[in-house]
Design an enzyme around this catalytic site. Structure first.
Site, PDB file in Angstrom:
ATOM      1  CG  ASP A  65      44.616  52.687  34.393  1.00 31.80           C
ATOM      2  OD1 ASP A  65      45.293  52.941  35.407  1.00 31.80           O
ATOM      3  OD2 ASP A  65      43.708  53.443  33.984  1.00 31.80           O
ATOM      4  CE  LYS A 101      44.436  56.155  35.944  1.00 34.34           C
ATOM      5  NZ  LYS A 101      43.102  55.820  35.396  1.00 34.34           N
ATOM      6  CB  CYS A 146      44.364  56.039  31.455  1.00 36.95           C
ATOM      7  SG  CYS A 146      42.677  56.169  32.137  1.00 36.95           S
TER       8      CYS A 146
HETATM    9  C1  VGL Z   1      40.303  54.165  31.117  1.00 34.59           C
HETATM   10  C2  VGL Z   1      38.188  54.560  30.331  1.00 34.59           C
HETATM   11  C3  VGL Z   1      37.693  54.596  31.604  1.00 34.59           C
HETATM   12  C4  VGL Z   1      41.751  53.920  30.814  1.00 34.59           C
HETATM   13  C5  VGL Z   1      39.831  54.212  32.404  1.00 34.59           C
HETATM   14  O1  VGL Z   1      42.453  53.324  31.651  1.00 34.59           O
HETATM   15  O2  VGL Z   1      42.198  54.315  29.719  1.00 34.59           O
HETATM   16  N1  VGL Z   1      39.481  54.362  30.088  1.00 34.59           N
HETATM   17  N2  VGL Z   1      38.516  54.417  32.637  1.00 34.59           N
END
Ligand code: VGL
Ligand code: ZN
Length: 196
Positions: A8, A106, A151
């Site tokens: 991410d 995801k 994540c």
């Molecule tokens: C994430 C919160 C919501 C992350 C993704 O990538 O850690 N955190 N969505």
């Protein structure tokens, strides 16, 4: 075979983004160099529909960072982020993606959040990453990216449970919240993970 999972590293998680991770941008040059040490590099993208159930905007009367129950699971509510196809969901411009062989998305189902690159938070559906890594004869997995306490952590735990020797590369990750990450680091170590 040793694989690196880049989790991410997207515009919305960088300073200036809608769910900015403090100093999230500082890990990008480190990740760019790190990639050379691996046989395989894969990346993930948080990829939500605009009406995703993890967004506080979808729950009138609640605010970002409130905790609610979403379809039977505890859920932290987040500001709108990483909406599919938007500029905020794109990889950080500074991230070198040339060596990335596969991208796993995801959080695409609005009814359930998905922190791990392997499964949604209810473990109802697999992304296929486990089978992909096994098919590529991967035995060891290192995880970096954003955010360390969500994540990255959940990806690393599922990697351990899938049977891969697993480490979190601490200089190549940043948390949303430092104390949350300290607690989760402890759990990860107890489960047999390593912190590099
Ligand atoms: C994430 C919160 C919501 C992350 C993704 O990538 O850690 N955190 N969505
Ligand atoms: Zn998300």
């Amino acid at each position: 075979m040793k694989a690196l999972i880049i989790v991410d590293v997207q515009v919305d998680f960088l300073p200036g983004g809608s769910l900015a991770v403090p100093a999230g941008d500082t890990i990008i040059p480190i990740i760019n160099v790190l990639q050379k040490d691996y046989d395989l590099v894969v990346a993930t993208q948080d990829w939500h529909p605009a009406d995703h159930g993890s967004f506080s905007s979808q729950h009138p009367g609640s605010a970002a960072y409130d905790r609610i129950e979403l379809n039977g699971l505890e859920q932290v509510l987040w500001p709108d982020h990483c909406i599919e196809g938007t500029a905020g969901a794109a990889f950080a411009e500074a991230l070198d993606t040339r060596a990335v062989e596969a991208i796993f998305r995801k959080g695409t189902d609005k009814k359930i959040d998905s922190y791990s690159a392997f499964f949604d938070n209810g473990k109802l559906k697999a992304t296929g990453l486990q089978g992909y890594l096994q098919a590529r004869a991967v035995t060891e997995v290192h995880v970096c990216g954003l955010a360390a306490d969500y994540c990255v952590y959940f990806t690393a735990v599922d990697s351990l449970e899938a049977g891969f020797k697993t480490a979190i590369v601490s200089r190549a990750t940043k948390p949303i919240d430092k104390t949350t990450f300290m607690d989760k680091k402890e759990i990860f170590l107890q489960k047999g993970g390593r912190i590099l």
